[in-house]
Design an enzyme around this catalytic site. Structure first.
Site: not given
Ligand code: PAF
Length: 283
Positions: A33, A37, A61, A147, A149-150, A176, A187
């Protein structure tokens, strides 16, 4: 704050709150976090009676050559951040309780899942959509926080929520950034000091592109951006795209509001960032 690991226990607890008439806010995360977040937590705590933060590094994923195994897991630090943010429940399931061997069901958001990161990360958004759908069901969420950003992830989740008639309202929250301009991401911890300094140039380059949007054509905006990114230097550019803001379809030169999105590599770390671009004088 209560930590719950078992999905059924989390669902029963959330359902009790739902029956009580409590409004529930869900903040799905993969942990590690950061301030991004925390900004989602703040908004969720303010806007709901009960908050559930999920911390789950979702195996479905990640591609076979991606960073699933090395994804950071500072559990104690994460729990401390949740506690300080006044989160009510942290849902922290084990991988095999969310995706046991018997798991067969996946959700796909056609077209939206195939563009941008989807063309480089096969099945990534199928995994994201599936786990988010499971989290919605487990948490009985009235609101869920993501967010921008994604940005592609956000649009996919919005589409899925609408298409599958979920009651959950999707709340999008601003990117942010560090004071350098670097978009905060879990990351970023993979970057060494030199790479981190170089990465700060990405946002500067995006801002130049946003200025250029007022009077330059898309081809030259993309080419100039590519040349500037190469000067950082980035090790690889996955994409530089200009897409319609609402549905991520390819934008034409008459588009008024677009999203300018990039994905690139600094050393061995893949970073994404984006900026909205609006033509002045039009809404
Ligand atoms: O953005 C993320 O951290 C992830 O893709 C999520 C939405 C928690 C799903 O695993």
């Amino acid at each position: 704050m209560k930590v719950i690991k078992n999905p059924l226990e989390m669902q029963k607890t959330a359902f009790k709150h739902f029956k009580n008439g409590d409004e529930i806010g869900l903040i799905p995360t993969m942990g590690a976090l950061h301030y991004g977040h925390v900004s989602l937590f703040k908004k969720a705590v303010k806007g709901n009676d009960i908050t559930i933060a999920s911390i789950f590094v979702n195996p479905t994923q990640f591609g076979p050559n991606e960073d699933y195994l090395k994804y950071p897991k500072p559990i104690q630090k994460d729990l401390e951040i949740c506690r300080k943010s006044c989160i009510d429940y942290v849902f922290m399931p084990l991988a095999n309780s969310m995706f046991p061997m018997s798991h067969k069901t996946y959700v796909e958001v056609k077209t939206l899942q195939d563009t941008l990161c989807g063309s480089f990360r096969k099945n990534h958004f199928r995994g994201v959509a599936t786990v988010v759908l499971k989290l919605f069901n487990i948490s009985c969420a009235d609101r869920a926080y993501f967010g921008i950003k994604d940005f592609q992830q956000l649009r996919i989740i919005e589409r899925m929520t609408k298409d599958l008639n979920f009651k959950t309202k999707i709340i999008s929250c601003p990117i942010v950034r560090e004071s350098s301009g670097l978009a905060i991401s879990s990351r970023n911890s993979y970057l060494n000091d030199t790479e981190r300094k170089l990465s700060a140039n990405i946002y500067k380059i995006l801002k130049v592109a946003a200025q250029d949007f007022k009077n330059k054509d898309f081809k030259s905006i993309k080419k100039n951006t590519f040349d500037r990114l190469k000067e950082i230097p980035v090790s690889k550019v996955d994409y530089i795209e200009i897409l319609n803001f609402d549905d991520l379809s390819p934008a034409d030169e008459n588009a008024k509001k677009v999203i300018f999105a990039v994905a690139l590599w600094i050393g061995g770390t893949r970073l994404i960032d984006n900026i909205f671009m609006i033509k002045p004088g039009r809404s």
